[in-house]
Scaffold this motif. Structure first.
Motif, PDB file in Angstrom:
ATOM      1  N   LYS A   1       0.825  -1.211   0.000  1.00 16.63           N
ATOM      2  CA  LYS A   1       0.000   0.000   0.000  1.00 16.63           C
ATOM      3  C   LYS A   1       0.857   1.258   0.000  1.00 16.63           C
ATOM      4  O   LYS A   1       0.366   2.351  -0.214  1.00 16.63           O
ATOM      5  N   GLU A   2       2.142   1.086   0.262  1.00 17.51           N
ATOM      6  CA  GLU A   2       3.074   2.213   0.254  1.00 17.51           C
ATOM      7  C   GLU A   2       4.473   1.695  -0.057  1.00 17.51           C
ATOM      8  O   GLU A   2       4.728   0.493   0.000  1.00 17.51           O
ATOM      9  N   LEU A   3       5.368   2.623  -0.364  1.00 20.80           N
ATOM     10  CA  LEU A   3       6.752   2.234  -0.607  1.00 20.80           C
ATOM     11  C   LEU A   3       7.386   1.797   0.708  1.00 20.80           C
ATOM     12  O   LEU A   3       7.291   2.518   1.704  1.00 20.80           O
ATOM     13  N   PRO A   4       8.028   0.657   0.737  1.00 23.79           N
ATOM     14  CA  PRO A   4       8.716   0.240   1.966  1.00 23.79           C
ATOM     15  C   PRO A   4       9.880   1.188   2.272  1.00 23.79           C
ATOM     16  O   PRO A   4      10.716   1.458   1.410  1.00 23.79           O
ATOM     17  N   SER A   5       9.932   1.697   3.480  1.00 22.99           N
ATOM     18  CA  SER A   5      11.006   2.628   3.848  1.00 22.99           C
ATOM     19  C   SER A   5      12.367   1.948   3.831  1.00 22.99           C
ATOM     20  O   SER A   5      13.400   2.604   3.680  1.00 22.99           O
TER      21      SER A   5
ATOM     22  N   THR B   1      -0.403   6.663  -3.222  1.00 22.40           N
ATOM     23  CA  THR B   1       0.446   7.849  -3.331  1.00 22.40           C
ATOM     24  C   THR B   1       1.875   7.464  -2.973  1.00 22.40           C
ATOM     25  O   THR B   1       2.111   6.460  -2.311  1.00 22.40           O
ATOM     26  N   ILE B   2       2.785   8.299  -3.397  1.00 23.86           N
ATOM     27  CA  ILE B   2       4.175   8.160  -2.970  1.00 23.86           C
ATOM     28  C   ILE B   2       4.400   9.302  -2.000  1.00 23.86           C
ATOM     29  O   ILE B   2       4.683  10.424  -2.389  1.00 23.86           O
ATOM     30  N   GLU B   3       4.188   8.997  -0.735  1.00 28.28           N
ATOM     31  CA  GLU B   3       4.198  10.029   0.301  1.00 28.28           C
ATOM     32  C   GLU B   3       5.602  10.500   0.640  1.00 28.28           C
ATOM     33  O   GLU B   3       5.800  11.644   0.960  1.00 28.28           O
ATOM     34  N   ASP B   4       6.560   9.601   0.572  1.00 31.39           N
ATOM     35  CA  ASP B   4       7.923   9.952   0.959  1.00 31.39           C
ATOM     36  C   ASP B   4       8.835   9.872  -0.260  1.00 31.39           C
ATOM     37  O   ASP B   4       9.466   8.854  -0.517  1.00 31.39           O
ATOM     38  N   GLN B   5       8.904  10.957  -1.000  1.00 30.51           N
ATOM     39  CA  GLN B   5       9.725  11.031  -2.213  1.00 30.51           C
ATOM     40  C   GLN B   5      11.202  10.816  -1.898  1.00 30.51           C
ATOM     41  O   GLN B   5      11.967  10.386  -2.756  1.00 30.51           O
ATOM     42  N   THR B   6      11.608  11.071  -0.660  1.00 27.94           N
ATOM     43  CA  THR B   6      13.025  10.919  -0.310  1.00 27.94           C
ATOM     44  C   THR B   6      13.485   9.475  -0.451  1.00 27.94           C
ATOM     45  O   THR B   6      14.664   9.227  -0.666  1.00 27.94           O
TER      46      THR B   6
END
Length: 75
Positions: A24-28, A48-53
């Protein structure tokens, strides 16, 4: 969602395919795979891609596959 320790230990990993894994999100944890050149995240539930970093940190990344997710274009 997390990436297994076994995969994270592969410092020279260049391709990681996580297609159709219900993400559901990019794995940190991706930031630990700095050698990645290709990242497959197709067919998941990413909205969404919440953390572009996370993506910015992957300086060797050449291709990212995000088709068949729930992404919408934002201005």
């Amino acid at each position: 969602s997390q990436i297994s320790k076994e995969i994270l230990s592969l410092a020279k990993l260049e391709t990681l395919l996580m297609n159709h894994t219900l993400l559901k999100e990019l794995p940190s944890d991706l930031v630990n795979l700095s050698a990645l050149q290709r990242l497959g995240l197709a067919g998941n539930q990413i909205k969404t891609i919440e953390d572009q970093t996370i993506i910015d940190f992957l300086s060797n990344l050449q291709e990212i596959f995000l088709h068949d997710n729930l992404l919408t274009e934002q201005a």
